[in-house]
Design an enzyme around this catalytic site. Structure first.
Site, mmCIF file in Angstrom:
data_model
loop_
_atom_site.group_PDB
_atom_site.id
_atom_site.type_symbol
_atom_site.label_atom_id
_atom_site.label_comp_id
_atom_site.label_asym_id
_atom_site.label_seq_id
_atom_site.Cartn_x
_atom_site.Cartn_y
_atom_site.Cartn_z
ATOM 1 N N GLU A 159 39.447 37.195 34.769
ATOM 2 C CA GLU A 159 39.639 35.436 34.583
ATOM 3 C C GLU A 159 38.424 34.895 35.082
ATOM 4 O OE1 GLU A 159 41.625 33.491 33.108
ATOM 5 O OE2 GLU A 159 43.172 34.717 32.187
ATOM 6 N N SER A 160 37.962 35.368 36.445
ATOM 7 C CA SER A 160 37.232 34.605 37.211
ATOM 8 C C SER A 160 36.034 35.254 37.643
ATOM 9 C CB SER A 160 38.059 33.537 38.092
ATOM 10 O OG SER A 160 38.631 34.692 39.248
#
Length: 648
Positions: free
Chosen positions: A502-503
């Site tokens: 995700e990040s």
């Protein structure tokens, strides 16, 4: 009286406050950010003033390049070359040289273009077209041959390639057939305006009607409903095929209803095959069982399928356990695509299912040494358990410091510190190009020390022989992420694998869609979860706090997992694309988890699920967690009972 006086004084003060100007930038960092704002506002007067104030500042060359690039068509050769000389070897020099070459090609200064073009390091389609034009003007006939690649690309034709394409048309080497082929490619990609521009090369007797073309793009069914057309005209048949393609993107079954025997009879065998191939592709992308039948109709017409169509044909065959068709589809792919790990693995599985164990082992061996999703599955087919490679090299403090002194890395760190992540990433990627494994690991360590976790992970992942999986699979903020994962009874390795995807563990990162934080929460989702949790002091401004984000994200992940029968594959798909879609992508019968993942219709979600599950394997091994195979983790997806999806 005093109250009235106070009101009068207050009213007198208001205009003074409203007229106050924002504080002028004081530090060089502030001046640089003000310069960035000025260039975005096209305020080059302010930009020049800021440039004068930043002499000697590390990032001043950025400001200088912002002033130079818009006027490259008119700038003197000496001015441009002076900048390129002073910034030799830098990303900025590459960017300015690329833009200058575009300007030189546009203004047809070919001698200067030819002298500068060999110095460009990277590739650029527009500059590449001007390079072909420069060769063509020197009577290099091979340039015309090479422009064919641009002609058949699903994008606007770069300006530099237009004269070459027109020369091919004028000479008769490109006939109406090639023009129609380009029109089809552009329409398949949804580039209707570009297709109309290509149609201008058609002779009057084959001309497209502009109104009809854009009417089809706006409403395909309305065009198909009207069958009172002259189908002897190619333009009418092509528009009908475009309408069928356009409708099939949303509803393949509805498009097939229009494509009845009466309409098909008005088209040539090749045209019928083309339509069947498009219908089959869109049906396969929705996991509809009719796809294989329609691919069969395309075969009867001896249609040459694209790699995309063959990939989805293979996926459709997987959904039907048709291993013979899986093998045939793989064999028909171009050599480049057939050698991709996904198709090597599935071809191996097909060989295995068809009783050819030796061929299957050979195929699995080709990809099993990697560390991606399909390498892991192939290794498991060969009976090999996952083992983390030992740390191949530990850079010294001096080696890391030497990397930190390099100008490109200095600029990357400075830009990162100022929140200019895009430019920082570009500087970093430019700076690590061509590095050997030892220097890559030193650069990854430098990124880690500066909490550029995304750069640490991606840089460490580029090594070829000497590896450090503790850098590839970092776990910063583990106290927050792991603590909340355990509180929600989620496997920590799985949550870390999801956060990595995700990040890359960047707390303040925000997506273009508006998601924020470690677990990339959307505003509405975060608000809903906070209310469900009873989080009293929640506000959107807190969502990038690592503890708050991990608390909200793991709660939502637990909710999604419970809602989808505790299946981590479905939950990962749902986290990326929504629970409704994850459910619709199931089959009416039990489906192997790897096949479910491979046949997810959304490219982004398909890649996401594979990477989350593969990440989980490595985090589990590094944390000393559950020793389960990837195939076991993927498991079997229970039937959905509703059949293939009919809408996205």
């Amino acid at each position: 009286m005093l109250r009235g006086l106070s009101l009068a004084l207050a009213l007198a003060v208001v205009p003074l406050v409203s007229l106050a100007r924002p504080a002028a930038p004081q530090t060089q960092d502030e001046i640089f950010l003000a310069a960035r704002a000025a260039v975005r506002a096209d305020d080059y007067r302010k930009l020049a003033g800021y440039d004068a104030m930043l002499q000697g500042y590390l990032l001043q060359p950025y400001v200088e390049s912002w002033m130079l690039r818009p006027r490259l068509e008119d700038a003197s050769v000496n001015e441009v070359r002076d900048f390129l000389s002073r910034q030799k070897g830098s990303l900025l020099a590459e960017q300015v040289r690329r833009d200058w070459l575009r300007a030189l090609g546009k203004t047809q200064r070919w001698d200067l273009f030819r002298s500068e073009y060999p110095l460009l390091v990277g590739e650029d389609e527009e500059v590449g077209c001007y390079a072909l034009q420069a060769r063509w003007l020197q009577h290099d006939a091979s340039a015309l041959t090479e422009v064919r690649t641009q002609w058949y690309a699903p994008r606007e034709l770069p300006e530099g390639c237009v004269p070459l394409a027109e020369a091919l048309i004028a000479s008769g080497e490109f006939t109406n057939r090639q023009v129609w082929e380009r029109i089809r490619i552009l329409l398949e990609a949804g580039l209707v305006s570009a297709a109309w521009r290509a149609a201008e090369y058609l002779p009057p007797q084959e001309a497209l009607d502009r109104g009809d073309l854009f009417a089809v793009a706006a409403g395909a069914q309305r065009y198909l409903d009207d069958r009172k057309k002259d189908y002897s005209r190619r333009a009418v048949r092509e528009l009908t095929m475009f309408a069928l393609h356009r409708l099939a993107r949303k509803d393949p079954l509805a498009a097939a209803t229009y494509w009845d025997h009466k309409l098909r009879a008005k088209f040539s065998r090749a045209e019928q095959g083309y339509v069947w191939g498009r219908l089959a592709l869109h049906a396969a992308r929705r996991n509809q069982p009719q796809a294989m039948e329609w691919y069969g109709h395309a075969d009867v017409a001896q249609t040459q399928l694209s790699d995309e169509q063959l990939a989805w044909r293979l996926r459709a065959a997987l959904r039907q356990d048709n291993w013979a068709e899986v093998k045939v589809s793989a064999e028909k792919m171009s050599p480049l695509q057939r050698n991709e790990p996904a198709w090597v693995y599935w071809e191996g599985r097909a060989a295995q299912a068809l009783g050819n164990g030796a061929e299957a082992r050979t195929l699995f061996e080709r990809i099993a040494s990697g560390d991606d999703f399909y390498a892991r599955l192939a290794a498991e087919e060969l009976g090999r358990a996952l083992s983390i490679p030992p740390k191949g090299y530990a850079p010294t403090a001096e080696e890391v410091a030497a990397i930190a002194r390099e100008p490109g890395f200095q600029r990357a760190l400075a830009l990162y510190r100022l929140g200019q992540r895009r430019d920082a990433t570009r500087e970093w990627i430019w700076s690590i190009r061509g590095m050997d494994d030892k220097r890559l690991l030193a650069a990854a360590e430098l990124a880690l020390q500066n909490e550029m976790f995304d750069r640490a992970i991606n840089t460490a992942a580029k090594t070829q022989q000497l590896h450090d999986f503790s850098l590839r699979y970092l776990a910063p903020y583990r106290e927050d992420v792991g603590g909340h994962a355990r509180a929600q009874q989620l496997e920590e390795a799985w949550v870390l694998g999801l956060v990595r995807q995700e990040s890359r563990f960047i707390p303040a990162i925000k997506s273009s869609a508006g998601a924020a934080g470690l677990m990339q929460l959307m505003p509405a989702t975060a608000k809903w979860v906070a209310r469900r949790m009873g989080m009293q002091d929640y506000s959107w401004s807190r969502v990038t706090d690592t503890d708050v984000n991990a608390a909200l994200g793991t709660y939502y992940l637990r909710h999604v997992l419970d809602d989808l029968d505790g299946n981590p594959v479905l939950a990962a798909a749902a986290y990326n694309a929504g629970p409704g879609r994850a459910r619709r992508w199931r089959d009416t019968r039990p489906l192997e988890g790897a096949i479910y993942a491979e046949t997810i219709p959304f490219d982004e979600t398909r890649d996401y699920v594979k990477k989350v599950m593969n990440n989980t394997m490595y985090y589990a091994a590094m944390l000393g967690g559950q020793s389960r195979s990837l195939k076991a983790r993927l498991g079997v997806i229970a039937p959905g009972g509703t059949g293939p999806e009919n809408s996205k």
